[in-house]
Design a protein around this motif. Sequence first.
Motif, PDB file in Angstrom:
ATOM      1  N   PHE A   1       0.858  -1.171   0.000  1.00 14.21           N
ATOM      2  CA  PHE A   1       0.000   0.000   0.000  1.00 14.21           C
ATOM      3  C   PHE A   1       0.889   1.213   0.000  1.00 14.21           C
ATOM      4  O   PHE A   1       2.078   1.114   0.250  1.00 14.21           O
ATOM      5  N   MET A   2       0.296   2.405  -0.254  1.00  9.97           N
ATOM      6  CA  MET A   2       1.115   3.598  -0.368  1.00  9.97           C
ATOM      7  C   MET A   2       0.432   4.781   0.265  1.00  9.97           C
ATOM      8  O   MET A   2      -0.628   5.192  -0.160  1.00  9.97           O
ATOM      9  N   LEU A   3       1.076   5.332   1.248  1.00  7.44           N
ATOM     10  CA  LEU A   3       0.703   6.649   1.745  1.00  7.44           C
ATOM     11  C   LEU A   3       1.830   7.116   2.618  1.00  7.44           C
ATOM     12  O   LEU A   3       2.352   6.338   3.400  1.00  7.44           O
ATOM     13  N   ARG A   4       2.182   8.350   2.484  1.00  3.83           N
ATOM     14  CA  ARG A   4       3.322   8.857   3.209  1.00  3.83           C
ATOM     15  C   ARG A   4       3.167  10.319   3.475  1.00  3.83           C
ATOM     16  O   ARG A   4       2.137  10.885   3.248  1.00  3.83           O
ATOM     17  N   ARG A   5       4.130  10.982   3.882  1.00  4.54           N
ATOM     18  CA  ARG A   5       4.194  12.317   4.395  1.00  4.54           C
ATOM     19  C   ARG A   5       4.299  13.348   3.305  1.00  4.54           C
ATOM     20  O   ARG A   5       3.363  13.460   2.512  1.00  4.54           O
ATOM     21  N   GLY A   6       5.456  14.126   3.278  1.00  7.26           N
ATOM     22  CA  GLY A   6       5.560  15.147   2.262  1.00  7.26           C
ATOM     23  C   GLY A   6       5.249  14.577   0.912  1.00  7.26           C
ATOM     24  O   GLY A   6       4.619  15.181   0.075  1.00  7.26           O
ATOM     25  N   PHE A   7       5.615  13.339   0.690  1.00  2.77           N
ATOM     26  CA  PHE A   7       5.308  12.702  -0.570  1.00  2.77           C
ATOM     27  C   PHE A   7       3.965  12.016  -0.520  1.00  2.77           C
ATOM     28  O   PHE A   7       3.498  11.480  -1.499  1.00  2.77           O
ATOM     29  N   VAL A   8       3.320  12.062   0.665  1.00  4.53           N
ATOM     30  CA  VAL A   8       1.977  11.521   0.788  1.00  4.53           C
ATOM     31  C   VAL A   8       1.108  12.166  -0.268  1.00  4.53           C
ATOM     32  O   VAL A   8      -0.014  11.798  -0.506  1.00  4.53           O
ATOM     33  N   ALA A   9       1.703  13.176  -0.903  1.00  8.73           N
ATOM     34  CA  ALA A   9       1.063  13.830  -2.040  1.00  8.73           C
ATOM     35  C   ALA A   9       0.401  12.827  -2.958  1.00  8.73           C
ATOM     36  O   ALA A   9      -0.655  13.080  -3.487  1.00  8.73           O
ATOM     37  N   VAL A  10       1.039  11.719  -3.195  1.00 15.06           N
ATOM     38  CA  VAL A  10       0.453  10.798  -4.163  1.00 15.06           C
ATOM     39  C   VAL A  10       1.232   9.508  -4.143  1.00 15.06           C
ATOM     40  O   VAL A  10       2.411   9.512  -3.956  1.00 15.06           O
TER      41      VAL A  10
ATOM     42  N   PHE B   1      11.211   0.690   0.142  1.00 15.15           N
ATOM     43  CA  PHE B   1      12.440   1.342  -0.276  1.00 15.15           C
ATOM     44  C   PHE B   1      13.586   1.146   0.714  1.00 15.15           C
ATOM     45  O   PHE B   1      14.740   1.152   0.336  1.00 15.15           O
ATOM     46  N   ILE B   2      13.289   1.025   1.965  1.00 13.58           N
ATOM     47  CA  ILE B   2      14.366   0.861   2.935  1.00 13.58           C
ATOM     48  C   ILE B   2      15.086  -0.452   2.703  1.00 13.58           C
ATOM     49  O   ILE B   2      16.314  -0.518   2.710  1.00 13.58           O
ATOM     50  N   ASP B   3      14.361  -1.540   2.469  1.00 14.57           N
ATOM     51  CA  ASP B   3      14.983  -2.838   2.230  1.00 14.57           C
ATOM     52  C   ASP B   3      15.757  -2.844   0.916  1.00 14.57           C
ATOM     53  O   ASP B   3      16.892  -3.320   0.857  1.00 14.57           O
ATOM     54  N   SER B   4      15.151  -2.342  -0.158  1.00 15.59           N
ATOM     55  CA  SER B   4      15.816  -2.372  -1.456  1.00 15.59           C
ATOM     56  C   SER B   4      17.077  -1.517  -1.440  1.00 15.59           C
ATOM     57  O   SER B   4      18.057  -1.837  -2.108  1.00 15.59           O
ATOM     58  N   ARG B   5      17.052  -0.455  -0.668  1.00 14.34           N
ATOM     59  CA  ARG B   5      18.227   0.413  -0.590  1.00 14.34           C
ATOM     60  C   ARG B   5      19.441  -0.357  -0.098  1.00 14.34           C
ATOM     61  O   ARG B   5      20.543  -0.235  -0.647  1.00 14.34           O
TER      62      ARG B   5
ATOM     63  N   PHE C   1      12.195   9.435  -3.307  1.00 10.96           N
ATOM     64  CA  PHE C   1      10.793   9.262  -2.981  1.00 10.96           C
ATOM     65  C   PHE C   1      10.533   9.220  -1.479  1.00 10.96           C
ATOM     66  O   PHE C   1       9.393   9.087  -1.045  1.00 10.96           O
ATOM     67  N   ASN C   2      11.589   9.335  -0.701  1.00 11.84           N
ATOM     68  CA  ASN C   2      11.448   9.598   0.723  1.00 11.84           C
ATOM     69  C   ASN C   2      11.904  11.016   1.044  1.00 11.84           C
ATOM     70  O   ASN C   2      12.164  11.354   2.199  1.00 11.84           O
TER      71      ASN C   2
ATOM     72  N   ASN D   1      20.908  12.806  -0.275  1.00 10.23           N
ATOM     73  CA  ASN D   1      21.412  11.464  -0.569  1.00 10.23           C
ATOM     74  C   ASN D   1      20.996  11.011  -1.963  1.00 10.23           C
ATOM     75  O   ASN D   1      21.721  10.264  -2.618  1.00 10.23           O
ATOM     76  N   ALA D   2      19.826  11.462  -2.428  1.00  8.31           N
ATOM     77  CA  ALA D   2      19.446  11.171  -3.808  1.00  8.31           C
ATOM     78  C   ALA D   2      20.460  11.781  -4.775  1.00  8.31           C
ATOM     79  O   ALA D   2      20.836  11.163  -5.784  1.00  8.31           O
TER      80      ALA D   2
END
Length: 661
Positions: free
Chosen positions: A3-12, A45-49, A75-76, A81-82
């Motif tokens: 599922f997907m929902l987050r903070r500043g990027f919770v935008a979408v 993303f944390i695991d894949s990183r 995307f975080n 770091n990006a």
Amino acid sequence: MTFMLRRGFVAVMMVFVFAFAKAQTTTTTNKTSPKAEREFKKYAFIDSREIYEKMANKGFKSVEIFSKLGDTYYFNNDYQNALKWYNQLFKLDNESIPSEYYFRYAQALKSDRQYAKADQLLKSFAVKGDLDGRLKSLENSPNYLTIVDFQKGRFDVEPVSINSNYQDFGTAYYGPSQVVFASARDTGVFYKRRHSWNEKPFLDLYIADRDQQGNMSNLEKFDSRINSIFHESTPTFSQDLNTIYFTRNNYEDGELGADNDRVTRLQIFKSEKTEGKWSKPEAVTFSEGGYSTSHPALTPDGKTLYFSSNMPGTMGSENTFKETDIWRVNIEDDGSYTDLENVSIVNTEGRESYPYISRSGNLYFASNGLQGLGGLDIFVSTINKDGSLSNPVNIGEPANSVDDDFAFIVDESVNTGYFSSNRVSQGDNDDIYRFVQTEDLRPTCEQIVTGTVTNSITDEPLEDALVSVVDINNNVVVTRRSDSNGKYAVKLECDKTFFIRAEKQEYNTAEELVNTPTVTGVIDVDLALDPKSYKGEVGDDLADLLNLNPIYFDFDMSFIREDAELELQKVLSVLEDNPTMTIDIRSHTDSRGTASYNERLSDRRAASTRNYLISKGIDESRLTSKGYGESQLVNECSDGVKCSEEQHQNNRRSEFIIISM
């Protein structure tokens, strides 16, 4: 299930579909880790990183590894770091880099205030055939940093005291003395619910008291009928406080819903209060599982709902990573929704989200596609009576920063409000900031006039030139000094006539007449100043230094024409200002005609030019002349070569070479 929902990027929250190719070192070729691919597609993303970083640390290099590593930070919202990994990506100089990474890399560069390099990256969109709204935004506002700086200082800003060590963002007014916001502060005693996207607790809605200065206190969770075991955020309330719209995961009857890609998206839910109790929230009819709708915002009259979505018709919907637009829908008296509309004037192929409509009719929203300082910036657009909107304007620092700034709301009765930002944590956590608005919002119609003051001879920008705006009664309206890049910006009224004047010591004053349009916008007025005296070195050509127009002679003639005399007056002025300067006048022809004839003709023309300057008072000892005919062509247009008239004209030239100073 993801599922997907987050903070500043919770935008979408959107879908990634990536083709993983081969990862390479200088000596080895290996496929990208299947586990990393699975984790990335699940948005964990944390695991894949961790997996990708291990591969990179072992020396593996590929577009896939570096782009995905950059994405796990991008995307975080950890742009610093990006930037590290996008730098590595573009060092590969690989033509297979998807065009969208030019935009992401540009955003990361802005977070490090590398604006010139970021702008150049964005312009590379056009080279790759992707001339979209983000590039058009840059082309329409090449001086956007000057415009943003012009808005600087309209707000006094500080973080609120109730911020936690987790995510806090997205405030909404709840009556005259309370606010509701989303927070990831976890009150669970026996377990912590965390999201695999960024290993952070899920979000609930909280309510707090507020005073007129925006201070918040007496924090507690919002109603349990609204909060679920998953994410809730960004509410908006009707004026009577009996209706709430808010963002939630696609979640009903105790279970997460998912689309065909097994992705749980965001939906807007609605609940109504009856006799003090909220009804069971239900998804609005235009919010479906195949795309995300989020961040609802009611107009003060309750008749229109603005929101963000990546539904079909979104400007960025063709991109690999689907971005969001601002949308709006009418709410009828029976509660139905009509006239769904993309608010296209504020949208780009980037991300536009977090709309808010103030009582005076201003739409505030966040965007990373319009030109700003970096990450999400806050913009404002006026909603006109007919529903049309003005061009959006960046509200400037300190409300905006190089990081993500969003979810702006304002109580115009006391000129205070809130917005959210990750400026302290740089992507780790969002905080809520309160502000005092020290300056009124922009008037309904205004013009921002920007431009560059340059040296008319060298085209170099002139710093610290005085730029004055003068009205038709010769009153100075406003003055500005050009910056180190020669740029300036002033704000003027619409539908007026002004003179824009620039002056600087050792330069002649320049002035342009400007009639401002009747609608809000931006006008570019560049001003080129003529130096009062021209400097040069031995060997320089005054024709280049003075940017002379061609010295024309009538066909087969050598007398000075009127238009040529105007150009020679510039040479005369330099010779008068520099009484020890000597020059050699050189005349050239094109290749048409015989070589001997052309040499004689050019020699007569050079002598005619010399005689003209002598007739104006220049001592003949300071002037020599010679005709070179067709012996020094500047292009390939020699005898027998077919060339255009313009190519031949390039060879018919006069030179004024400085022999001594």
